[in-house]
Design an enzyme around this catalytic site. Structure first.
Site, PDB file in Angstrom:
ATOM      1  NE  ARG A   1     -30.791   1.278   3.508  1.00 35.16           N
ATOM      2  CZ  ARG A   1     -29.998   2.118   4.203  1.00 35.16           C
ATOM      3  NH1 ARG A   1     -28.695   2.131   4.002  1.00 35.16           N
ATOM      4  NH2 ARG A   1     -30.510   2.894   5.128  1.00 35.16           N
TER       5      ARG A   1
ATOM      6  CB  SER B   1     -37.529  -0.327   3.204  1.00 34.74           C
ATOM      7  OG  SER B   1     -37.735   0.467   4.339  1.00 34.74           O
TER       8      SER B   1
ATOM      9  CD  GLU C   1     -33.827  -0.921   1.543  1.00 32.11           C
ATOM     10  OE1 GLU C   1     -34.268   0.234   1.373  1.00 32.11           O
ATOM     11  OE2 GLU C   1     -33.489  -1.354   2.649  1.00 32.11           O
TER      12      GLU C   1
HETATM   13  C1  LIG Z   1     -38.293  -5.492  10.311  1.00 30.67           C
HETATM   14  C2  LIG Z   1     -37.156  -5.108   9.397  1.00 30.67           C
HETATM   15  C3  LIG Z   1     -36.501  -3.874   9.574  1.00 30.67           C
HETATM   16  C4  LIG Z   1     -35.455  -3.505   8.739  1.00 30.67           C
HETATM   17  N1  LIG Z   1     -34.837  -2.293   8.956  1.00 30.67           N
HETATM   18  C5  LIG Z   1     -33.783  -1.948   8.173  1.00 30.67           C
HETATM   19  C6  LIG Z   1     -33.094  -0.700   8.395  1.00 30.67           C
HETATM   20  O1  LIG Z   1     -33.416   0.063   9.279  1.00 30.67           O
HETATM   21  N2  LIG Z   1     -32.063  -0.408   7.584  1.00 30.67           N
HETATM   22  C7  LIG Z   1     -31.657  -1.222   6.577  1.00 30.67           C
HETATM   23  O2  LIG Z   1     -30.691  -0.898   5.875  1.00 30.67           O
HETATM   24  N3  LIG Z   1     -32.286  -2.404   6.368  1.00 30.67           N
HETATM   25  C8  LIG Z   1     -33.323  -2.777   7.124  1.00 30.67           C
HETATM   26  N4  LIG Z   1     -33.965  -3.971   6.891  1.00 30.67           N
HETATM   27  C9  LIG Z   1     -33.551  -4.824   5.765  1.00 30.67           C
HETATM   28  C10 LIG Z   1     -32.494  -5.894   6.112  1.00 30.67           C
HETATM   29  O3  LIG Z   1     -32.547  -6.247   7.466  1.00 30.67           O
HETATM   30  C11 LIG Z   1     -31.073  -5.444   5.740  1.00 30.67           C
HETATM   31  O4  LIG Z   1     -30.960  -5.196   4.358  1.00 30.67           O
HETATM   32  C12 LIG Z   1     -30.039  -6.496   6.168  1.00 30.67           C
HETATM   33  O5  LIG Z   1     -28.748  -5.931   6.190  1.00 30.67           O
HETATM   34  C13 LIG Z   1     -30.020  -7.717   5.270  1.00 30.67           C
HETATM   35  O6  LIG Z   1     -29.164  -8.682   5.842  1.00 30.67           O
HETATM   36  P1  LIG Z   1     -29.449 -10.235   5.676  1.00 30.67           P
HETATM   37  O7  LIG Z   1     -28.312 -10.969   6.279  1.00 30.67           O
HETATM   38  O8  LIG Z   1     -30.797 -10.571   6.172  1.00 30.67           O
HETATM   39  O9  LIG Z   1     -29.387 -10.333   4.078  1.00 30.67           O
HETATM   40  P2  LIG Z   1     -30.192 -11.288   3.109  1.00 30.67           P
HETATM   41  O10 LIG Z   1     -31.590 -10.825   2.971  1.00 30.67           O
HETATM   42  O11 LIG Z   1     -29.965 -12.705   3.450  1.00 30.67           O
HETATM   43  O12 LIG Z   1     -29.404 -10.961   1.750  1.00 30.67           O
HETATM   44  C14 LIG Z   1     -29.383  -9.641   1.230  1.00 30.67           C
HETATM   45  C15 LIG Z   1     -28.321  -9.581   0.114  1.00 30.67           C
HETATM   46  O13 LIG Z   1     -27.037  -9.792   0.679  1.00 30.67           O
HETATM   47  C16 LIG Z   1     -26.395 -10.921   0.078  1.00 30.67           C
HETATM   48  N5  LIG Z   1     -25.599 -11.585   1.131  1.00 30.67           N
HETATM   49  C17 LIG Z   1     -25.988 -11.903   2.391  1.00 30.67           C
HETATM   50  N6  LIG Z   1     -24.951 -12.429   3.081  1.00 30.67           N
HETATM   51  C18 LIG Z   1     -23.900 -12.453   2.227  1.00 30.67           C
HETATM   52  C19 LIG Z   1     -22.529 -12.876   2.332  1.00 30.67           C
HETATM   53  N7  LIG Z   1     -22.017 -13.396   3.460  1.00 30.67           N
HETATM   54  N8  LIG Z   1     -21.734 -12.753   1.236  1.00 30.67           N
HETATM   55  C20 LIG Z   1     -22.229 -12.245   0.077  1.00 30.67           C
HETATM   56  N9  LIG Z   1     -23.494 -11.831  -0.084  1.00 30.67           N
HETATM   57  C21 LIG Z   1     -24.315 -11.924   0.988  1.00 30.67           C
HETATM   58  C22 LIG Z   1     -27.520 -11.777  -0.488  1.00 30.67           C
HETATM   59  O14 LIG Z   1     -27.058 -12.540  -1.573  1.00 30.67           O
HETATM   60  C23 LIG Z   1     -28.511 -10.695  -0.925  1.00 30.67           C
HETATM   61  O15 LIG Z   1     -28.113 -10.162  -2.170  1.00 30.67           O
HETATM   62  C24 LIG Z   1     -35.027  -4.369   7.713  1.00 30.67           C
HETATM   63  C25 LIG Z   1     -35.670  -5.616   7.542  1.00 30.67           C
HETATM   64  C26 LIG Z   1     -36.718  -5.977   8.383  1.00 30.67           C
HETATM   65  C27 LIG Z   1     -37.354  -7.334   8.205  1.00 30.67           C
END
Ligand SMILES: Cc1cc2nc3c(=O)[nH]c(=O)nc-3n(C[C@H](O)[C@H](O)[C@H](O)COP(=O)(O)OP(=O)(O)OC[C@H]3O[C@@H](n4cnc5c(N)ncnc54)[C@H](O)[C@@H]3O)c2cc1C
Length: 304
Positions: A174, A223, A293
């Site tokens: 992560r 998480s 996380e």
């Molecule tokens: C119901 C649910 C289930 C989930 N299950 C999982 C799972 O099974 N496994 C898992 O690993 N995660 C899981 N997650 C967590 C989450 O979905 C992941 O961490 C996901 O990859 C985050 O992506 P995001 O685009 O929403 O990131 P954001 O929440 O928007 O950002 C997360 C981080 O990434 C950075 N970021 C985002 N986009 C960019 C970009 N283009 N350039 C630079 N930095 C960027 C942000 O600055 C921040 O630091 C879950 C979440 C939910 C709500």
């Protein structure tokens, strides 16, 4: 450094919003306003913008907001969210996909399945964007995005464009060692052909398992804590009698106690209080310091 509102509006028009409420950009549905919210349509426009706000480095890039808690006081800086123009998938070679960083993981997983490409099945269960998945090295069921990554194209806050090959990035559980002042624009990923029936079966099983073990249709960011080495965060939380803890309308999911929930009407402060309380109880019982996380951005409420 003060940013000139009129100059920015003249130059970037509809792509820029002042005092944009951020709660709709987080899966928690919480958070105050961003001083400046910028939604670039292209790398060129993003470069122009970064040049215009040169020396202003309180910037953050938001993906789908499925892993980010935004504080009640909002973000007194610039929030960049790639517009839908950064959501695209191109098969540039038989074995290579080029994917815009704004593309949703689920969209990519479906594209891969439709085109009989293996190893993208796990992305069907992750609600984020590809940019977020790479920053978080997201994964589940023993698979993670770094396993299928070839390279990423990025721009830093000083407008330097750079391509990182996978072996130039250190991926952890992560997380990565990528610099903080970096925006991922796109990624190249391995496209290996396989059996469409098996791909769809794998996706079906993953989704089924998730449905059985995790809550859905709730306001959460998944998480909250990382699993410590050889331990499960949810087990430690449960075993520390935290399942029934709550602050205001912030509580812990009955189905998965590492998922914290905005039941409707919570504040980000409530969620943070819950986080601290759980962390403390787990430490007292197990001598384990749980690591977040979840990413937390912004300021606490200015009226406090
Ligand atoms: C119901 C649910 C289930 C989930 N299950 C999982 C799972 O099974 N496994 C898992 O690993 N995660 C899981 N997650 C967590 C989450 O979905 C992941 O961490 C996901 O990859 C985050 O992506 P995001 O685009 O929403 O990131 P954001 O929440 O928007 O950002 C997360 C981080 O990434 C950075 N970021 C985002 N986009 C960019 C970009 N283009 N350039 C630079 N930095 C960027 C942000 O600055 C921040 O630091 C879950 C979440 C939910 C709500």
């Amino acid at each position: 450094m003060k940013l000139e509102k009129n100059k920015l509006l003249d130059k970037f028009g509809k792509n820029i919003i002042f005092k944009e409420n951020l709660s709709k950009y987080s899966w928690f549905n919480l958070g105050g306003a961003a001083e400046i919210f910028f939604k670039p349509d292209s790398t060129k426009q993003l470069t122009d913008f970064l040049k215009t706000i040169k020396n202003f480095h309180k910037i953050i890039c938001l993906g789908a907001g499925s892993n980010t808690l935004i504080r009640d006081g909002g973000f007194s800086g610039v929030v960049i969210k790639l517009s839908p123009k950064f959501s695209y998938i191109n098969r540039i070679e038989k074995n290579v996909l080029e994917v815009g960083a704004g593309t949703l993981d689920k969209t990519l997983s479906k594209f891969a399945a439709d085109n009989s490409i293996i190893n993208f099945e796990f992305l069907s269960c992750i609600p984020g964007s590809i940019g977020g998945a790479i920053i978080m090295n997201s994964g589940c069921y023993g698979e993670e995005i770094s396993n299928i990554l070839i390279s990423i194209k990025t721009i830093d806050f000083n407008c330097n464009l750079k391509e990182f090959k996978k072996d130039q990035i250190k991926f952890d559980y992560r997380g990565t060692n990528l610099p903080k002042d970096l925006i991922i624009l796109s990624a190249k990923l391995h496209a290996k052909t396989g059996d469409k029936r098996l791909i769809n079966e794998k996706i079906k099983n993953f989704i089924e398992n998730k449905k059985n073990s995790q809550p859905s249709q709730i306001k959460t960011c998944g998480s909250t804590f990382k699993n410590p080495k050889n331990k499960k965060a949810w087990e430690l939380i449960k075993d520390s009698n935290c399942n029934l803890l709550s602050f205001g309308k912030a509580s812990i999911s009955k189905k998965h106690c590492n998922f914290f929930v905005n039941e409707g009407g919570a504040s980000s402060e409530d969620i943070e209080k819950l986080i601290e309380s759980v962390r403390q109880k787990v430490f007292e019982k197990h001598n384990v310091n749980l690591e977040l996380e979840l990413k937390i951005i912004g300021e606490t409420n200015k009226n406090d």
